[in-house]
Design an enzyme around this catalytic site. Structure first.
Site, PDB file in Angstrom:
ATOM      1  N   HIS A  94      -0.026  -5.907   3.708  1.00  0.00           N
ATOM      2  CA  HIS A  94      -1.311  -6.086   4.404  1.00  0.00           C
ATOM      3  C   HIS A  94      -2.043  -7.270   3.774  1.00  0.00           C
ATOM      4  CE1 HIS A  94      -4.610  -4.097   6.889  1.00  0.00           C
ATOM      5  NE2 HIS A  94      -5.199  -5.128   6.322  1.00  0.00           N
ATOM      6  N   HIS A 130      -3.983 -10.941   5.170  1.00  0.00           N
ATOM      7  CA  HIS A 130      -4.401 -11.794   6.281  1.00  0.00           C
ATOM      8  C   HIS A 130      -4.223 -13.267   5.923  1.00  0.00           C
ATOM      9  CE1 HIS A 130      -6.118  -8.625   8.827  1.00  0.00           C
ATOM     10  NE2 HIS A 130      -6.447  -8.035   7.677  1.00  0.00           N
ATOM     11  N   HIS A 163      -4.754  -1.907  12.610  1.00  0.00           N
ATOM     12  CA  HIS A 163      -5.730  -1.392  11.665  1.00  0.00           C
ATOM     13  C   HIS A 163      -6.279  -0.063  12.189  1.00  0.00           C
ATOM     14  CE1 HIS A 163      -5.541  -5.380  10.057  1.00  0.00           C
ATOM     15  NE2 HIS A 163      -6.580  -5.243   9.273  1.00  0.00           N
ATOM     16  N   GLU A 199     -10.329   2.824   8.294  1.00  0.00           N
ATOM     17  CA  GLU A 199     -11.125   2.318   7.178  1.00  0.00           C
ATOM     18  C   GLU A 199     -12.607   2.433   7.541  1.00  0.00           C
ATOM     19  OE1 GLU A 199     -11.353  -1.295   3.954  1.00  0.00           O
ATOM     20  OE2 GLU A 199     -11.152  -1.864   6.054  1.00  0.00           O
ATOM     21  N   ASP A 228      -5.178  -7.431   1.143  1.00  0.00           N
ATOM     22  CA  ASP A 228      -5.985  -7.596   2.351  1.00  0.00           C
ATOM     23  C   ASP A 228      -6.520  -9.032   2.495  1.00  0.00           C
ATOM     24  OD1 ASP A 228      -7.290  -7.066   4.701  1.00  0.00           O
ATOM     25  OD2 ASP A 228      -8.547  -5.459   3.934  1.00  0.00           O
ATOM     26  N   ASP A 229      -7.673  -9.302   1.883  1.00  0.00           N
ATOM     27  CA  ASP A 229      -8.297 -10.638   1.921  1.00  0.00           C
ATOM     28  C   ASP A 229      -8.723 -11.038   0.511  1.00  0.00           C
ATOM     29  OD1 ASP A 229      -8.445 -11.320   4.834  1.00  0.00           O
ATOM     30  OD2 ASP A 229      -9.606  -9.461   4.903  1.00  0.00           O
TER      31      ASP A 229
END
Length: 351
Positions: free
Chosen positions: A22, A24, A208, A211, A289-290
């Site tokens: 995961h 981005h 997604h 969350e 993630d980011d």
């Protein structure tokens, strides 16, 4: 967090073989690369992209708007092929340094299409660089094409048709179809046709969910999109019966602790129900993630788990589950699982 901590506390987590599922595209940018690009293009960045602190936002619409504004400021610097290739190249290099054997990076090519001649060239640039980066680093880099909940569902169908043309399980191919952005926007039913197109081509459904929305959001995604993995999925733990069902169906969870805290879902890492997921025998992976915005990369997530009380044996088991959750070939998985076992056989001072 850093290597000094993980070496003092146990085996070196950067040497633990693992899969990163995961991440981005723009969110993987190195902070220094972001600064370099801004200086070269003479673009002034917002303060929250320059202060080296992770975002800390409330888990509401206002918080998401602030997150999206920061992400868009970074994405505004990605306007040529060279920068797109740089992102993939550096993501693979960073993963290699952290023990990752498989990186499945997700991207919405429509964001970059205007600058390189369309969505097809945009995706082909990323796929080509993923193939080259895999050869250079030894990390298998595959791509997930992800539609956005902020765009019309018809756009998702266009992306699904594009993704089908490049479907495969090898480095430099499209392995799955995702759905990102604020999961409170729209209902999963709106994107069902796009996911049906993707699944018909053998692409894994990887949306997604779970969350920013709780168990009902997970149920919505499960009912309409048929995922084999959930991007996050962490809040399924609030419904024991739902969690039991997901585990029984081997639905995997892409857990991103730093994201959960930065986006205000949990006040600190201790509240992230990682132990509950682990003890339920759920297929889980830890993911960054980011990292550009959350200032926390892949190994940091394992260090967080270690601080939460996970032993080296349990961290190795999380790594195994991440590998099993990946879309890599069975041959690659067997090799990496054997390497996890080897990591455990090495003494902490030597690992």
């Amino acid at each position: 967090m850093g290597n000094n901590l993980n070496q003092q506390s146990g085996r070196d987590l950067s040497k633990l073989p693992k899969a990163h599922l995961h991440l981005h595209f723009t969110g993987s940018l190195r902070p220094q690369s972001l600064t370099d690009l801004a200086q070269a293009k003479q673009i002034r960045l917002p303060a929250n992209l320059l202060d080296h602190h992770p975002l800390r936002l409330p888990a509401d619409r206002r918080g998401w708007f602030r997150f999206q504004r920061a992400y868009d400021a970074a994405r505004a610097l990605v306007r040529d092929e060279e920068t797109m290739r740089r992102i993939v190249k550096e993501a693979a290099e960073d993963d290699a340094a952290e023990g990752s054997k498989r990186l499945e990076i997700q991207v919405d090519p429509t964001s970059y299409a205007p600058f390189v001649g369309g969505i097809t060239p945009a995706l082909e640039i990323i796929l080509d660089e993923a193939k080259q980066a895999s050869a250079r680093t030894g990390v298998e880099v595959a791509v997930i094409v992800a539609a956005s909940r902020m765009q019309h569902p018809l756009n998702a169908r266009t992306l699904a048709r594009l993704a089908r043309q490049y479907a495969g399980d090898q480095p430099g191919e499209v392995v799955g179809f995702g759905l990102s952005n604020d999961e409170r926007n729209g209902n999963a039913l709106d994107w069902e046709p796009a996911f049906r197109l993707a699944r018909q081509a053998g692409l894994a459904a990887l949306p997604h969910g779970g969350e920013l929305r709780g168990p009902n959001g997970v149920k919505d995604v499960m009912k309409h999109l048929g995922p084999i993995r959930l991007g996050h999925g962490i809040r399924a733990t609030e419904d024991p019966r739902l969690l039991e069902e997901l585990v029984a169906r081997d639905v995997a969870f892409e857990v991103c602790p730093a994201s959960n805290v930065s986006l205000g879902v949990f006040s600190d890492a201790k509240q992230v129900p990682l132990r509950q997921l682990y003890d339920s025998d759920a297929l889980i992976s830890l993911n960054a993630d980011d990292p550009l915005l959350f200032r926390s990369r892949l190994v940091d997530q394992y260090e967080t788990a270690r601080e939460l009380g996970f032993s080296d044996e349990e961290l190795a088991e999380i790594a195994r589950r991440s590998i099993k959750s990946s879309l890599a070939s069975d041959t690659s998985k067997r090799q990496w699982l054997a390497e996890v076992d080897q990591w455990l056989l090495t003494s902490p001072k030597d690992a």
